[in-house]
Write an enzyme that holds these catalytic residues in place. Structure first.
Site, PDB file in Angstrom:
ATOM      1  N   GLU A  75       9.188  -8.378  -4.121  1.00 56.42           N
ATOM      2  CA  GLU A  75       9.011  -9.573  -3.271  1.00 56.42           C
ATOM      3  C   GLU A  75       9.946  -9.535  -2.060  1.00 56.42           C
ATOM      4  OE1 GLU A  75       7.876 -13.217  -5.070  1.00 56.42           O
ATOM      5  OE2 GLU A  75       7.149 -12.243  -6.883  1.00 56.42           O
ATOM      6  N   ARG A  89      35.158  -8.195 -29.943  1.00 58.25           N
ATOM      7  CA  ARG A  89      35.681  -6.827 -29.900  1.00 58.25           C
ATOM      8  C   ARG A  89      37.211  -6.843 -29.794  1.00 58.25           C
ATOM      9  NH1 ARG A  89      35.222  -1.406 -30.784  1.00 58.25           N
ATOM     10  NH2 ARG A  89      36.129  -0.200 -29.086  1.00 58.25           N
ATOM     11  N   GLU A 106       0.862  -1.191   0.000  1.00 53.78           N
ATOM     12  CA  GLU A 106       0.000   0.000   0.000  1.00 53.78           C
ATOM     13  C   GLU A 106       0.899   1.243   0.000  1.00 53.78           C
ATOM     14  OE1 GLU A 106      -2.635  -0.307   3.356  1.00 53.78           O
ATOM     15  OE2 GLU A 106      -3.575  -2.121   2.553  1.00 53.78           O
TER      16      GLU A 106
HETATM   17  N1  COS Z   1       5.424 -18.460   6.635  1.00 61.25           N
HETATM   18  C1  COS Z   1       4.385 -18.596   7.479  1.00 61.25           C
HETATM   19  N2  COS Z   1       4.125 -17.735   8.475  1.00 61.25           N
HETATM   20  C2  COS Z   1       4.954 -16.684   8.619  1.00 61.25           C
HETATM   21  C3  COS Z   1       6.056 -16.484   7.774  1.00 61.25           C
HETATM   22  C4  COS Z   1       6.286 -17.428   6.761  1.00 61.25           C
HETATM   23  N3  COS Z   1       7.323 -17.314   5.904  1.00 61.25           N
HETATM   24  N4  COS Z   1       6.698 -15.359   8.135  1.00 61.25           N
HETATM   25  C5  COS Z   1       6.026 -14.857   9.183  1.00 61.25           C
HETATM   26  N5  COS Z   1       4.969 -15.674   9.467  1.00 61.25           N
HETATM   27  C6  COS Z   1       4.018 -15.515  10.577  1.00 61.25           C
HETATM   28  C7  COS Z   1       4.738 -15.422  11.897  1.00 61.25           C
HETATM   29  O1  COS Z   1       5.009 -16.704  12.438  1.00 61.25           O
HETATM   30  C8  COS Z   1       3.751 -14.644  12.739  1.00 61.25           C
HETATM   31  O2  COS Z   1       2.724 -15.514  13.199  1.00 61.25           O
HETATM   32  P1  COS Z   1       2.580 -15.827  14.796  1.00 61.25           P
HETATM   33  O3  COS Z   1       2.386 -14.489  15.442  1.00 61.25           O
HETATM   34  O4  COS Z   1       1.380 -16.713  14.863  1.00 61.25           O
HETATM   35  O5  COS Z   1       3.846 -16.472  15.181  1.00 61.25           O
HETATM   36  C9  COS Z   1       3.117 -13.710  11.725  1.00 61.25           C
HETATM   37  O6  COS Z   1       3.307 -14.288  10.436  1.00 61.25           O
HETATM   38  C10 COS Z   1       3.731 -12.329  11.761  1.00 61.25           C
HETATM   39  O7  COS Z   1       5.113 -12.482  11.500  1.00 61.25           O
HETATM   40  P2  COS Z   1       6.192 -11.449  12.030  1.00 61.25           P
HETATM   41  O8  COS Z   1       5.932 -11.176  13.485  1.00 61.25           O
HETATM   42  O9  COS Z   1       7.529 -11.938  11.636  1.00 61.25           O
HETATM   43  O10 COS Z   1       5.784 -10.137  11.175  1.00 61.25           O
HETATM   44  P3  COS Z   1       6.546  -8.759  11.077  1.00 61.25           P
HETATM   45  O11 COS Z   1       5.522  -7.739  10.788  1.00 61.25           O
HETATM   46  O12 COS Z   1       7.434  -8.537  12.236  1.00 61.25           O
HETATM   47  O13 COS Z   1       7.569  -8.908   9.823  1.00 61.25           O
HETATM   48  C11 COS Z   1       8.204  -9.246   7.537  1.00 61.25           C
HETATM   49  C12 COS Z   1       7.321  -9.644   8.709  1.00 61.25           C
HETATM   50  C13 COS Z   1       8.990  -7.969   7.684  1.00 61.25           C
HETATM   51  C14 COS Z   1       9.157 -10.380   7.273  1.00 61.25           C
HETATM   52  C15 COS Z   1       7.166  -9.102   6.396  1.00 61.25           C
HETATM   53  O14 COS Z   1       6.356  -7.957   6.631  1.00 61.25           O
HETATM   54  C16 COS Z   1       7.768  -9.000   5.014  1.00 61.25           C
HETATM   55  O15 COS Z   1       8.114 -10.011   4.413  1.00 61.25           O
HETATM   56  N6  COS Z   1       7.853  -7.766   4.503  1.00 61.25           N
HETATM   57  C17 COS Z   1       8.211  -7.542   3.113  1.00 61.25           C
HETATM   58  C18 COS Z   1       6.962  -7.578   2.287  1.00 61.25           C
HETATM   59  C19 COS Z   1       7.256  -7.869   0.876  1.00 61.25           C
HETATM   60  O16 COS Z   1       7.985  -8.781   0.512  1.00 61.25           O
HETATM   61  N7  COS Z   1       6.631  -7.096   0.024  1.00 61.25           N
HETATM   62  C20 COS Z   1       6.724  -7.288  -1.378  1.00 61.25           C
HETATM   63  C21 COS Z   1       5.337  -7.216  -1.906  1.00 61.25           C
HETATM   64  S1  COS Z   1       4.988  -8.397  -3.076  1.00 61.25           S
HETATM   65  S2  COS Z   1       5.900  -7.761  -4.685  1.00 61.25           S
END
Ligand code: COS
Length: 388
Positions: free
Chosen positions: A368, A273, A126
């Site tokens: 990603e 080249r 977003e």
């Molecule tokens: N598979 C399954 N569950 C997952 C997971 C995974 N790979 N990664 C995290 N989770 C779960 C965690 O276990 C947690 O669940 P519980 O509270 O039940 O344990 C929940 O999801 C939240 O995870 P976390 O606390 O790690 O979340 P955060 O907000 O701290 O951070 C990140 C997560 C930063 C890793 C995530 O927001 C991320 O990947 N950000 C980048 C986003 C991205 O790639 N954007 C691109 C868009 S698509 S082009």
């Protein structure tokens, strides 16, 4: 899953020939016009590229992750914009349904993703929520007051790949606004024609011409409750993360494929080249660049294959997917830089095509999950495992 090596080799050879004979000759035209010609899209559909990793029971090829990355290595030998069009169906636009969808959702949508009748798109990011995906603010509030059971979506999604072409969106939205983090997030399948859904203007990008992104806007957009992925509220963030675990291995694979292509081009140029009376490939400083690129591509290829095999074994690959994505996308940036350097002044000219790859691959370190997000995921997992 491909059942024997001969059939797999045939598939990879078919893709390789299609890439070299049909896509490579059209790369420059696609970049200039910012459009993939319809006949090429039809050929991609006929080859089954839109359903590579969708299960066979729904009409797809059902490739294992290892088979899929081998295919992606081949697909990388041309402009990555071609892959962008069908990759969301196999990846972030379709995998939410594959991984967590209900049997009805799978039966209804997956066959249409396989044929390319529908393009799938993934709407997580977003305007104010990118790397911090769990802070997203789009809401989905259940409404059973009228003539049915709906969720009403409000919010804006940004940088959404294939949104202009998409027939369905996997949308992450907050079903419980009282919960601020990941817990309150659910995932929905939203059809393009849903009332209240509109698209922004196509984004002007640095590269990846021919692949399009734009905003997706929800204004009191009514989505049938049956389109809640997995029919369960609150699991949408985890669905998105599982989708990204797979997606990141594939970004690593495309990084390897495109790096191989750039190195092939650089090697050919270095052998043709001549300076100081001989091909520049005979100079050791050029050889060092060629050798560094070769070794780094090989390392990334091994990492990608290992991560893919682990996923096929049902192992948790959060760490390995992030390691592969981080290493391979950064490697690809270095290979692109060396390729331009080997081409010299010609590397800076559009006519040689290498500057286009240089711009295209910059995205691999961003989408990603940025390199910094991969570092965060890897280190957090290490610390968690250390703590037991
Ligand atoms: N598979 C399954 N569950 C997952 C997971 C995974 N790979 N990664 C995290 N989770 C779960 C965690 O276990 C947690 O669940 P519980 O509270 O039940 O344990 C929940 O999801 C939240 O995870 P976390 O606390 O790690 O979340 P955060 O907000 O701290 O951070 C990140 C997560 C930063 C890793 C995530 O927001 C991320 O990947 N950000 C980048 C986003 C991205 O790639 N954007 C691109 C868009 S698509 S082009």
């Amino acid at each position: 899953m491909i059942r024997d090596q001969e059939t797999l080799n045939l598939l990879l050879d078919t893709i390789s020939r299609f890439v070299r004979e049909r896509l490579v000759p059209n790369e420059a035209r696609v970049a200039e016009t910012d459009r993939i010609p319809d006949e090429l899209v039809s050929e991609m559909k006929a080859l089954g590229l839109f359903g590579l990793s969708i299960p066979e029971e729904h009409g797809g090829m059902g490739l294992t992750m290892e088979e899929e990355v081998l295919a992606t290595f081949e697909i990388g030998h041309t402009s990555p914009c071609f892959r962008s069009l069908f990759a969301t169906n196999n990846g972030i636009g379709g995998q939410g349904i594959v991984i967590d969808g209900t049997p009805e959702q799978k039966a209804h949508y997956l066959p249409k993703l396989v044929t390319g009748e529908l393009i799938g798109s993934f709407a997580l990011t977003e305007p104010d929520s990118g790397s911090d995906a769990a802070s997203l603010r789009t809401t989905a509030i259940r409404d059973t007051s009228g003539d049915g059971d709906f969720y009403v979506l409000n919010g804006t999604k940004r940088y959404i790949t294939n949104a202009p072409e998409a027939g369905i969106f996997t949308v992450m939205a907050r079903t419980d606004p009282a919960k601020k983090g990941a817990d309150g997030i659910s995932a929905f399948i939203v059809e393009r024609g849903a009332p209240g859904l509109s698209l922004g203007q196509p984004d002007e990008k640095m590269g990846h011409k021919g692949s399009h992104t734009c905003d997706v806007i929800f204004e009191d957009c009514r989505v049938p409750a049956a389109n809640l992925i997995g029919a369960t509220e609150g699991i949408g963030f985890k669905t998105a993360m599982k989708v990204l675990d797979k997606g990141r291995i594939n970004i690593a694979a495309i990084s390897v494929g495109v790096a191989e292509r750039m190195l092939e081009d650089a090697l050919r140029y270095a052998c043709e080249r001549k300076q100081f009376g001989k091909p520049i490939a005979e100079f050791q400083l050029i050889q060092a660049m060629l050798a560094d690129s070769k070794a780094e591509i090989y390392a990334a290829r091994c990492m990608v294959l290992d991560a893919a095999r682990r996923r096929d074994q049902g192992l948790d690959v959060g760490t390995e997917a992030s390691c592969a994505k981080m290493f391979a996308s950064e490697m690809c940036g270095r290979v692109a830089d060396r390729a331009v350097q080997i081409f010299g002044g010609a590397g800076y000219l559009s006519e040689y095509g290498i500057e286009r790859f240089y711009r295209d691959v910059r995205l691999f370190r961003l989408f990603e999950g940025t390199t910094q997000i991969q570092q965060l995921v890897i280190a957090r997992n290490m610390i968690r495992n250390h703590a037991g």
